[in-house]
Design an enzyme around this catalytic site. Sequence first.
Site, mmCIF file in Angstrom:
data_model
loop_
_atom_site.group_PDB
_atom_site.id
_atom_site.type_symbol
_atom_site.label_atom_id
_atom_site.label_comp_id
_atom_site.label_asym_id
_atom_site.label_seq_id
_atom_site.Cartn_x
_atom_site.Cartn_y
_atom_site.Cartn_z
ATOM 1 C CE LYS A 293 -4.494 1.034 0.375
ATOM 2 N NZ LYS A 293 -5.669 0.259 -0.052
HETATM 3 P P1 NAD Z 1 -13.556 7.680 -2.414
HETATM 4 O O1 NAD Z 1 -12.554 8.752 -2.221
HETATM 5 O O2 NAD Z 1 -14.092 7.418 -3.777
HETATM 6 O O3 NAD Z 1 -14.833 7.940 -1.461
HETATM 7 C C1 NAD Z 1 -14.708 8.124 -0.095
HETATM 8 C C2 NAD Z 1 -16.070 8.504 0.464
HETATM 9 O O4 NAD Z 1 -15.977 8.580 1.888
HETATM 10 C C3 NAD Z 1 -16.577 9.853 -0.008
HETATM 11 O O5 NAD Z 1 -17.973 9.793 -0.219
HETATM 12 C C4 NAD Z 1 -16.287 10.764 1.181
HETATM 13 O O6 NAD Z 1 -17.154 11.863 1.260
HETATM 14 C C5 NAD Z 1 -16.535 9.818 2.321
HETATM 15 N N1 NAD Z 1 -15.896 10.248 3.568
HETATM 16 C C6 NAD Z 1 -14.629 10.721 3.723
HETATM 17 N N2 NAD Z 1 -14.419 11.059 5.001
HETATM 18 C C7 NAD Z 1 -15.570 10.811 5.648
HETATM 19 C C8 NAD Z 1 -15.992 10.964 6.988
HETATM 20 N N3 NAD Z 1 -15.162 11.448 7.910
HETATM 21 N N4 NAD Z 1 -17.263 10.588 7.308
HETATM 22 C C9 NAD Z 1 -18.105 10.101 6.378
HETATM 23 N N5 NAD Z 1 -17.754 9.935 5.099
HETATM 24 C C10 NAD Z 1 -16.516 10.282 4.740
HETATM 25 O O7 NAD Z 1 -12.900 6.361 -1.791
HETATM 26 P P2 NAD Z 1 -13.241 4.844 -2.117
HETATM 27 O O8 NAD Z 1 -12.336 4.400 -3.215
HETATM 28 O O9 NAD Z 1 -14.713 4.679 -2.250
HETATM 29 O O10 NAD Z 1 -12.724 4.135 -0.790
HETATM 30 C C11 NAD Z 1 -13.520 4.064 0.384
HETATM 31 C C12 NAD Z 1 -12.982 2.967 1.276
HETATM 32 O O11 NAD Z 1 -12.980 1.739 0.556
HETATM 33 C C13 NAD Z 1 -11.545 3.159 1.754
HETATM 34 O O12 NAD Z 1 -11.425 2.578 3.044
HETATM 35 C C14 NAD Z 1 -10.746 2.335 0.758
HETATM 36 O O13 NAD Z 1 -9.505 1.920 1.288
HETATM 37 C C15 NAD Z 1 -11.682 1.172 0.572
HETATM 38 N N6 NAD Z 1 -11.468 0.404 -0.655
HETATM 39 C C16 NAD Z 1 -11.522 0.994 -1.883
HETATM 40 C C17 NAD Z 1 -11.343 0.224 -3.016
HETATM 41 C C18 NAD Z 1 -11.475 0.793 -4.393
HETATM 42 O O14 NAD Z 1 -11.399 0.020 -5.367
HETATM 43 N N7 NAD Z 1 -11.679 2.082 -4.552
HETATM 44 C C19 NAD Z 1 -11.066 -1.145 -2.908
HETATM 45 C C20 NAD Z 1 -11.025 -1.716 -1.642
HETATM 46 C C21 NAD Z 1 -11.242 -0.926 -0.517
#
Ligand code: NAD
Length: 428
Positions: free
Chosen positions: A117
């Site tokens: 990561k």
């Molecule tokens: P993203 O940046 O697309 O979206 C993040 C979302 O979380 C946004 O809607 C934002 O407003 C919200 N957010 C941020 N801070 C917040 C808070 N304090 N309270 C409430 N909401 C909040 O990110 P993503 O890619 O959707 O990733 C989200 C999670 O999923 C992370 O933990 C990431 O590690 C995990 N993840 C993502 C992927 C992927 O393919 N994108 C894969 C596996 C895991």
Amino acid sequence: MTTQHALPSYLNPEDLGPWGQYLKQIDRVTPHLGNLSRWVETLKRPKRILTVDVPIERDDGSIAHYEGYRVQHNMSRGPGKGGVRFHQDVTLSEVMALSAWMTVKNAAVNVPYGGAKGGIRVDPKTLSRGELQRLTRRYTSEISLIIGPNKDIPAPDVNTNEQVMAWMMDSYAMIEGNLSTGVVTGKPISLGGSLGRREATGRGVFVVGQAAAAKRGVAIQGARVAIQGFGNVGGVAATMFADAGAKVIAVQDHTGTVVHSNGLDVAQLHKHVAETGGVKGFPGIEQFMDRDAFWGIESDILIPAALEQQITAANAPLIRTKIILEGANGPTTPEADDILSDKDILIVPDVLANAGGVTVSYFEWVQDFSSFFWSEDEINARLTRIMQDAFNAVWDVSQDKKVTLRTATFILACTRVLQAREVRGLYP
Ligand code: NAD
């Protein structure tokens, strides 16, 4: 017998942050590892940690420095794989934990990768597009020492996207002097990206959600779904559940919480977020709530899909739901995990629930190597099969050993990682 935890000297032993959360999870799985527990210390020490200084020239001519990381936790089963996060709260402890969860996740769905990561402590919203590009390219240059299509393959995570991956790929290609599309995944389709990658994590959450709902006797049609995070993961999961007839009754993002007991109009909410940057101000809702009140909303399925350590001992007692699907990485602390399990809430853990993203990243990498691209239907069908098989395998272990789905996933995954470690042996 070694029992001490690996504590790199720069971590605060009083507060290990997400890395401490991961170490507790490893302690829980160790008694189930049999003779392989001899190797468990391997899982408590990242293989390689790179900390880099990322200087850029700002648009106003000033020079700014940011701290970046790439952690390769374990590469026993294959090259490192894991996303890159740009966020103002990124710490080394967090990147270490996220890299370790990638090791577990990749083994859980049996894709041939280790775990890695990366991240930069920066609020990308404070940067112009040009500054963001310079930051990304300089970071890529700094970590180019250790990444590569057969070494370690980054992907998007919070606040990084296809464009950032394109800049990373291009920077790496310039440094290496050849076009290596397989150095990152989550790229634009025009650059060797895969169909279905953008939706893959949310789709995977939905697939395991269907499987978990069937086990708990919850019908998806009409199910009340509450989601924290409306980005790549939460936003796609919301659409898929709504399309399947569920009611998305609450969505929280960094701007607030919107609630409607008959179900929010998810398509309109996407439009609103695209236009305004957040859910706040969405018209036609019943209520706009404070952050903490979100956890008290009664639902059938709760999907934390924002950041880690959101469900804690403080708010877990408030939660009234049947199933939790962890779209985010590390959203539940071990203390909260126990409280929720005591309430008989079924938790599908992050290392299983959000593995759809890395699974289609794997498909992308395979397609890049063969320069032969698959149809979206083919990708979605393969993804669905892998997620269903992984869920069923984890379910069987949990029934057999009478453990939670989290511990069962760790048993299955850590066994695979440590078996590879054992047969490879130590060098020299
Ligand atoms: P993203 O940046 O697309 O979206 C993040 C979302 O979380 C946004 O809607 C934002 O407003 C919200 N957010 C941020 N801070 C917040 C808070 N304090 N309270 C409430 N909401 C909040 O990110 P993503 O890619 O959707 O990733 C989200 C999670 O999923 C992370 O933990 C990431 O590690 C995990 N993840 C993502 C992927 C992927 O393919 N994108 C894969 C596996 C895991």
